[in-house]
Design an enzyme around this catalytic site. Structure first.
Site, PDB file in Angstrom:
ATOM      1  N   ARG A 164      43.360  33.860  40.469  1.00  0.00           N
ATOM      2  CA  ARG A 164      43.164  33.986  39.009  1.00  0.00           C
ATOM      3  C   ARG A 164      41.676  33.870  38.640  1.00  0.00           C
ATOM      4  O   ARG A 164      41.327  33.268  37.628  1.00  0.00           O
ATOM      5  CB  ARG A 164      43.965  32.929  38.243  1.00  0.00           C
ATOM      6  N   SER A 232      51.657  31.526  31.686  1.00  0.00           N
ATOM      7  CA  SER A 232      51.302  30.222  32.267  1.00  0.00           C
ATOM      8  C   SER A 232      50.061  29.687  31.561  1.00  0.00           C
ATOM      9  O   SER A 232      49.047  30.382  31.485  1.00  0.00           O
ATOM     10  CB  SER A 232      50.981  30.373  33.749  1.00  0.00           C
ATOM     11  N   GLU A 324      44.324  28.125  31.671  1.00  0.00           N
ATOM     12  CA  GLU A 324      44.116  29.519  32.091  1.00  0.00           C
ATOM     13  C   GLU A 324      43.584  30.406  30.953  1.00  0.00           C
ATOM     14  O   GLU A 324      42.590  31.109  31.145  1.00  0.00           O
ATOM     15  CB  GLU A 324      45.433  30.086  32.650  1.00  0.00           C
TER      16      GLU A 324
HETATM   17  C1  FAD Z   1      54.417  36.374  28.667  1.00  0.00           C
HETATM   18  C2  FAD Z   1      53.173  36.439  29.515  1.00  0.00           C
HETATM   19  C3  FAD Z   1      53.292  36.546  30.890  1.00  0.00           C
HETATM   20  C4  FAD Z   1      52.154  36.606  31.700  1.00  0.00           C
HETATM   21  N1  FAD Z   1      52.312  36.728  33.044  1.00  0.00           N
HETATM   22  C5  FAD Z   1      51.229  36.796  33.851  1.00  0.00           C
HETATM   23  C6  FAD Z   1      51.385  36.921  35.259  1.00  0.00           C
HETATM   24  O1  FAD Z   1      52.498  36.991  35.778  1.00  0.00           O
HETATM   25  N2  FAD Z   1      50.262  36.974  36.031  1.00  0.00           N
HETATM   26  C7  FAD Z   1      49.004  36.930  35.475  1.00  0.00           C
HETATM   27  O2  FAD Z   1      48.030  36.991  36.229  1.00  0.00           O
HETATM   28  N3  FAD Z   1      48.827  36.825  34.138  1.00  0.00           N
HETATM   29  C8  FAD Z   1      49.898  36.748  33.318  1.00  0.00           C
HETATM   30  N4  FAD Z   1      49.732  36.632  31.959  1.00  0.00           N
HETATM   31  C9  FAD Z   1      48.363  36.572  31.393  1.00  0.00           C
HETATM   32  C10 FAD Z   1      47.825  37.928  30.858  1.00  0.00           C
HETATM   33  O3  FAD Z   1      48.864  38.813  30.613  1.00  0.00           O
HETATM   34  C11 FAD Z   1      46.831  38.580  31.835  1.00  0.00           C
HETATM   35  O4  FAD Z   1      45.755  37.703  32.096  1.00  0.00           O
HETATM   36  C12 FAD Z   1      46.277  39.903  31.288  1.00  0.00           C
HETATM   37  O5  FAD Z   1      45.529  40.562  32.285  1.00  0.00           O
HETATM   38  C13 FAD Z   1      45.399  39.726  30.055  1.00  0.00           C
HETATM   39  O6  FAD Z   1      45.157  41.012  29.522  1.00  0.00           O
HETATM   40  P1  FAD Z   1      44.704  41.215  28.022  1.00  0.00           P
HETATM   41  O7  FAD Z   1      44.351  42.645  27.854  1.00  0.00           O
HETATM   42  O8  FAD Z   1      45.743  40.694  27.098  1.00  0.00           O
HETATM   43  O9  FAD Z   1      43.395  40.312  27.971  1.00  0.00           O
HETATM   44  P2  FAD Z   1      42.844  39.481  26.726  1.00  0.00           P
HETATM   45  O10 FAD Z   1      43.736  38.301  26.496  1.00  0.00           O
HETATM   46  O11 FAD Z   1      42.587  40.369  25.571  1.00  0.00           O
HETATM   47  O12 FAD Z   1      41.455  38.969  27.311  1.00  0.00           O
HETATM   48  C14 FAD Z   1      41.407  38.006  28.355  1.00  0.00           C
HETATM   49  C15 FAD Z   1      39.944  37.834  28.767  1.00  0.00           C
HETATM   50  O13 FAD Z   1      39.483  39.038  29.377  1.00  0.00           O
HETATM   51  C16 FAD Z   1      38.359  39.555  28.665  1.00  0.00           C
HETATM   52  N5  FAD Z   1      38.513  41.018  28.636  1.00  0.00           N
HETATM   53  C17 FAD Z   1      39.555  41.726  28.144  1.00  0.00           C
HETATM   54  N6  FAD Z   1      39.357  43.045  28.338  1.00  0.00           N
HETATM   55  C18 FAD Z   1      38.149  43.165  28.957  1.00  0.00           C
HETATM   56  C19 FAD Z   1      37.374  44.272  29.411  1.00  0.00           C
HETATM   57  N7  FAD Z   1      37.791  45.533  29.274  1.00  0.00           N
HETATM   58  N8  FAD Z   1      36.173  44.006  30.000  1.00  0.00           N
HETATM   59  C20 FAD Z   1      35.724  42.740  30.157  1.00  0.00           C
HETATM   60  N9  FAD Z   1      36.411  41.658  29.746  1.00  0.00           N
HETATM   61  C21 FAD Z   1      37.614  41.872  29.149  1.00  0.00           C
HETATM   62  C22 FAD Z   1      38.419  38.946  27.271  1.00  0.00           C
HETATM   63  O14 FAD Z   1      37.144  38.880  26.676  1.00  0.00           O
HETATM   64  C23 FAD Z   1      38.989  37.576  27.601  1.00  0.00           C
HETATM   65  O15 FAD Z   1      37.959  36.727  28.056  1.00  0.00           O
HETATM   66  C24 FAD Z   1      50.858  36.567  31.113  1.00  0.00           C
HETATM   67  C25 FAD Z   1      50.743  36.475  29.713  1.00  0.00           C
HETATM   68  C26 FAD Z   1      51.883  36.416  28.918  1.00  0.00           C
HETATM   69  C27 FAD Z   1      51.751  36.351  27.427  1.00  0.00           C
END
Ligand code: FAD
Length: 328
Positions: A164, A232, A324
């Site tokens: 992660r 998580s 996280e």
């Molecule tokens: C129900 C649920 C289940 C989940 N299950 C998992 C799982 O099984 N495994 C897992 O690893 N994660 C899981 N997650 C966490 C999450 O889905 C992941 O971390 C996902 O990759 C975040 O994507 P996002 O576009 O929503 O990022 P955001 O929440 O919008 O951003 C997260 C971070 O990344 C940065 N960021 C976003 N896009 C970019 C970009 N293009 N360039 C640079 N920085 C950027 C943002 O500035 C921020 O710091 C889960 C979340 C939820 C709600």
């Protein structure tokens, strides 16, 4: 450049926290970034990127220019003797991309199906689930460097991937990921070293594996559309073998570096905190590792409850839990 003042982010984060950005702009192409950064500089504001908002804890007012990542597109970008290379824009929905690859006969991502968020955020925390992490299939990505204002290509060795973890998480705000290319094996067999998937034969159909992963996820995690959450909330702590010895009853997962991964959910549950609640924020009654917003919560409510959980786990087990989701 279409700047929107006081942009409501409440529906742009899966925790459903009340939040607004002082200023926001949709990013649909890489070329827009330099002008957006100039604008943020001119106004003396920070610039930050938001994808699907599924791994963030947002302030009530985000005092920044928030770039809403919307760069689209996905394609088969190359083929080698052993792999298909697939490339997607950072604003593509991750799960839709996984479905698209499996539907076109290019398996390899099915264990990562159902993870919310965008393609561009997937490398940030090296997403992982059911025995697979992004770094296992990563080929390269393209990113805009906010310091040098140049577009650079990063190979896996440049990304600092860990559990992660990546350089993009360690250096927040430095790079805006524009597109990601993955290498999917042409000679595929299922990754099934995970409870619930071990029964699949080697010639199982990728779509069947994906359906099982989605069913497993659905049985464990609340749907964020009806009960706000960020998946998580704490990392599983990785401790020394000596530390793990102290916690004789704890489930333990030996790591390649000799240390031991513990289950944060188990530690929280042992403290009697599964389903616990302080005001609008609590742990999910089906899974202690998931913090949920029962309605109307703000970042302060989340911080108060997260601190309470951390203190209880520290007092009982001497283990520090690390959050996280990223604070923005
Ligand atoms: C129900 C649920 C289940 C989940 N299950 C998992 C799982 O099984 N495994 C897992 O690893 N994660 C899981 N997650 C966490 C999450 O889905 C992941 O971390 C996902 O990759 C975040 O994507 P996002 O576009 O929503 O990022 P955001 O929440 O919008 O951003 C997260 C971070 O990344 C940065 N960021 C976003 N896009 C970019 C970009 N293009 N360039 C640079 N920085 C950027 C943002 O500035 C921020 O710091 C889960 C979340 C939820 C709600």
């Amino acid at each position: 450049m279409n700047l929107i003042a006081d942009f409501d982010l409440t529906r742009e984060n899966t925790l459903g926290l009340k939040s607004a950005a002082r200023l926001a702009a949709r990013i649909t192409q890489a070329e827009a970034l330099a002008a957006l950064l100039d604008e943020a500089d001119r106004r003396g504001m920070n610039f930050t990127v938001l994808g699907g908002g599924s791994n963030v804890v947002l302030s009530e007012t985000v005092e920044a220019l928030v770039g809403l990542m919307r760069i689209a597109g996905r394609r088969l970008s190359g083929q080698t003797a052993t792999h298909n290379l697939v490339t997607a824009g950072a604003g593509e929905n991750w799960h839709d991309f996984v479905t698209w690859t499996v539907g076109r006969g290019m398996p390899g991502l099915e264990n990562l199906a159902g993870i919310p968020g965008t393609v561009g955020a997937a490398p940030v925390q090296n997403i992982g689930a059911y025995g697979v992490q992004l770094s296992d299939v990563f080929f390269e990505l393209s990113a805009f460097d906010t310091k040098t204002r140049a577009i650079e290509t990063f190979k896996a060795a440049d990304c600092g991937f860990g559990y992660r973890q990546s350089r993009f998480k360690i250096e927040p705000g430095r790079h805006v990921i524009l597109s990601v290319t993955l290498a999917l094996p042409r000679d595929w067999s299922p990754t099934k070293a995970y409870a619930g998937l071990e029964g699949f034969p080697d010639d199982a159909a990728p779509a069947e594996v994906m359906a099982s992963v989605l069913a497993l996820r659905q049985s464990k995690l609340p749907d964020w559309r009806s009960l706000g959450n960020a998946g998580s909330f704490f990392h599983n702590p990785v401790v020394s073998t000596e530390e793990a010895e102290r916690l004789a009853d704890a489930p333990r997962y030996p790591q390649p570096d000799g240390r031991v991964k513990l289950s944060a959910g188990w530690l929280i549950e042992q403290c009697g905190l599964k389903g616990e609640r302080l005001g609008p924020v609590g742990t999910y009654d089906g899974h202690a590792l998931v913090l949920v917003n029962h309605g109307g919560a703000t970042r302060r409510d989340v911080a108060r409850f997260a601190a309470f959980v951390r203190e209880r786990v520290k007092a009982r087990f001497g283990v520090d839990l690390v959050q996280e989701p990223v604070e923005i």
